[in-house]
Structures are given as structure tokens and as C-alpha cells.
Design a protein around this motif. Structure first.
Motif, short mmCIF file in Angstrom:
data_model
loop_
_atom_site.label_atom_id
_atom_site.label_comp_id
_atom_site.label_asym_id
_atom_site.label_seq_id
_atom_site.Cartn_x
_atom_site.Cartn_y
_atom_site.Cartn_z
N SER A 131 11.25 -7.29 9.73
CA SER A 131 10.18 -7.29 10.73
C SER A 131 8.86 -6.80 10.13
N ILE A 132 8.96 -5.78 9.27
CA ILE A 132 7.76 -5.25 8.60
C ILE A 132 7.15 -6.31 7.70
N LEU A 133 7.98 -6.97 6.90
CA LEU A 133 7.49 -8.01 5.98
C LEU A 133 6.86 -9.17 6.75
N ILE A 134 7.53 -9.61 7.81
CA ILE A 134 7.03 -10.76 8.58
C ILE A 134 5.65 -10.48 9.17
N CYS A 135 5.44 -9.25 9.68
CA CYS A 135 4.13 -8.98 10.29
C CYS A 135 3.03 -8.83 9.22
N LEU A 136 3.43 -8.75 7.93
CA LEU A 136 2.44 -8.61 6.86
C LEU A 136 2.21 -9.91 6.08
N PHE A 137 2.85 -11.01 6.49
CA PHE A 137 2.51 -12.31 5.91
C PHE A 137 1.13 -12.68 6.46
N ASP A 138 0.17 -12.92 5.59
CA ASP A 138 -1.18 -13.33 6.00
C ASP A 138 -1.91 -12.31 6.88
N ASN A 139 -1.42 -11.06 6.93
CA ASN A 139 -2.07 -10.01 7.72
C ASN A 139 -2.30 -8.79 6.85
N GLU A 140 -3.37 -8.06 7.15
CA GLU A 140 -3.62 -6.77 6.50
C GLU A 140 -3.66 -5.73 7.59
N LEU A 141 -2.69 -4.81 7.57
CA LEU A 141 -2.56 -3.82 8.63
C LEU A 141 -2.41 -2.41 8.08
N THR A 142 -2.83 -1.42 8.86
CA THR A 142 -2.58 -0.03 8.51
C THR A 142 -1.13 0.30 8.89
N ILE A 143 -0.63 1.43 8.42
CA ILE A 143 0.76 1.79 8.73
C ILE A 143 1.00 1.91 10.24
N PRO A 144 0.12 2.59 11.01
CA PRO A 144 0.36 2.61 12.48
C PRO A 144 0.38 1.20 13.09
N GLN A 145 -0.49 0.31 12.59
CA GLN A 145 -0.51 -1.07 13.10
C GLN A 145 0.78 -1.81 12.73
N SER A 187 -11.21 5.12 9.95
CA SER A 187 -10.59 5.40 11.24
C SER A 187 -10.74 6.89 11.53
N GLU A 188 -11.43 7.20 12.61
CA GLU A 188 -11.69 8.59 13.00
C GLU A 188 -12.25 9.39 11.82
N SER A 189 -13.25 8.83 11.19
CA SER A 189 -13.96 9.40 10.03
C SER A 189 -13.07 9.64 8.80
N LYS A 190 -11.91 8.98 8.77
CA LYS A 190 -11.04 9.04 7.58
C LYS A 190 -10.82 7.62 7.07
N ARG A 191 -10.76 7.50 5.74
CA ARG A 191 -10.46 6.19 5.16
C ARG A 191 -8.95 6.05 5.04
N ILE A 192 -8.41 5.02 5.71
CA ILE A 192 -6.96 4.81 5.62
C ILE A 192 -6.67 3.43 5.04
N SER A 193 -5.51 3.35 4.40
CA SER A 193 -5.15 2.13 3.67
C SER A 193 -4.64 1.03 4.60
N LYS A 194 -4.97 -0.22 4.19
CA LYS A 194 -4.39 -1.41 4.81
C LYS A 194 -3.40 -2.00 3.81
N TYR A 195 -2.38 -2.67 4.33
CA TYR A 195 -1.34 -3.25 3.47
C TYR A 195 -1.08 -4.70 3.86
N ARG A 196 -0.55 -5.44 2.90
CA ARG A 196 -0.09 -6.81 3.16
C ARG A 196 1.12 -7.10 2.29
N CYS A 197 1.88 -8.11 2.65
CA CYS A 197 3.04 -8.51 1.86
C CYS A 197 2.54 -9.18 0.58
N VAL A 198 3.22 -8.93 -0.53
CA VAL A 198 2.84 -9.57 -1.79
C VAL A 198 2.99 -11.09 -1.68
N PHE A 199 3.92 -11.54 -0.85
CA PHE A 199 4.17 -12.98 -0.67
C PHE A 199 3.56 -13.51 0.62
N ASP A 200 3.23 -14.79 0.62
CA ASP A 200 2.83 -15.47 1.85
C ASP A 200 4.04 -16.12 2.51
#
Length: 199
Positions: free
Chosen positions: A107-121, A154-167
Motif C-alpha cells: 500500500s505504501i509503494l502503490i501510493c508513491l508511484f508517480d506521487n511525492e508525499l511526506t511521511i504523514p501523507q 511545514s509549520e516552519s520546518k523543512r520536512i522530506s517528501k518521498y517517492r517510489c524508485v519505480f513507476d
């Protein structure tokens, strides 16, 4: 981002060690550590340093050697603006299958195909609980299946976005064989130092 470098680093470092003779391997490990503070595995993510160090200690044809090593792990084919990558290495196949076989990780991998999301997202989008989600995301980052793709404020902090290495990941099975065919985009391919030096 490190492209697919982290993903293939464990398999590639083992193949490199096996192909070098004992003296070359010890010399390479010593030089990498003294000059760059790196192991062979870590130097895969900074492949120009690995290549330069190997070139300084050995008379072998470096480009040919590196290509042979990488071709034991993956086969790359360009298709339009993307790259099709067939996974040859059995341990890498097993890692990808194990990740895809676990419902929450999938489920984590699928939501990161073609998406860039933060960990909470990622946790919200995938529906994976926080308790197991953080650990699974961390394992995917360590194994190179998901990559940091940038930062957002986010809330004056820089947080990382992630994506799957594969499409895309395709798994095929037939008697005595499991085939994993993946697709990566040009940006991730271009950021992969080991496959770009050897191509």
C-alpha cells in the motif's frame, strides 16, 4: 536522490568483491576508507569515487568490469522517456517480492508511484497505521525502494517528501523462474551514478 544506487548497492558490492582478487579487494577497501571514509557498499552511492579509486589501484579495464558487474544484477532498456529494468539478481528479486507481498508495504509503494508525499501523507494515503508504518517506510528507504525527492516547508520546518524508485513493478512467474520487470523515469535514471557512469 540516489536513483537506484542504494537499491542495488548490496548486490553490486558483493559481486565486485567476488570478481576482484584478494589483494585488489583489500587494497580497494583500504583506499576507499582512508580517502573517502566509505565501504565498497557505500561507495556505490557515490560511484565516481568508487571508479576513481579502483582505477588508481588496478590495471583492469574499469568500464568493462563495472558493466559486467551491473549486468549480473539488472538489464536496462530505454523505452521512450523511461527505462525498463529487468531484475536479474535473485536476492534483489526476493527483496522486491517480499515488499510487494506484505499488504501494508505494498500500500505504501502503490501510493508513491508517480506521487511525492511526506511521511504523514504516506500514512494517511496508504491507510497504514503509524505503529507499523514508520518502521516499514524506514525499511523501504534503507533498501532503496523509496527515495527522498525533496523538501517542503511545514509549520516552519523543512520536512522530506518521498517517492517510489519505480513507476511500475511487474512480477511474472513460471516454472523455476520469477521475473521482475520494473520501469523508472528519466529523472531517477539520471540521478543513478553507477548506471550512468557505466552506460
Amino acid at each position: 536522490m540516489t536513483g537506484i544506487d542504494r537499491l542495488i548497492s548490496t548486490s553490486l558490492s558483493k559481486i565486485i568483491k567476488n570478481k576482484l582478487n584478494s589483494d585488489e579487494r583489500k587494497n580497494l577497501e583500504r583506499k576507499l576508507f582512508l580517502e573517502h571514509g566509505m565501504s565498497i557498499k557505500l561507495s556505490i552511492e557515490h560511484f565516481h569515487k568508487f571508479s576513481k579509486t579502483l582505477k588508481n589501484i588496478s590495471n583492469i579495464n574499469i568500464k568493462k568490469f563495472e558493466n559486467e558487474c551491473i549486468n549480473e544484477i539488472i538489464k536496462i532498456k530505454k523505452i521512450d522517456e523511461k527505462y525498463s529494468i529487468k531484475i536479474i539478481d535473485q536476492k534483489l528479486n526476493a527483496l522486491i517480492l517480499e515488499s510487494c507481498g506484505d499488504a501494508e508495504t505494498r500500500s505504501i509503494l502503490i501510493c508513491l508511484f508517480d506521487n511525492e508525499l511526506t511521511i504523514p501523507q504516506i500514512l494517511k494515503e496508504s491507510g497504514v497505521p503509524k505503529t507499523s508504518g514508520y518502521r516499514k517506510i524506514e525499511n523501504l528507504i534503507i533498501n532503496g525502494l523509496i527515495l527522498e525527492s525533496g523538501k517542503i516547508l511545514s509549520e516552519s520546518k523543512r520536512i522530506s517528501k518521498y517517492r517510489c524508485v519505480f513507476d511500475e513493478i511487474k512480477v511474472g512467474m513460471k516454472k523455476n523462474d520469477i521475473m521482475i520487470q520494473t520501469v523508472i523515469n528519466k529523472k531517477i535514471f539520471d540521478e543513478s551514478t553507477c548506471i550512468n557512469i557505466t552506460n
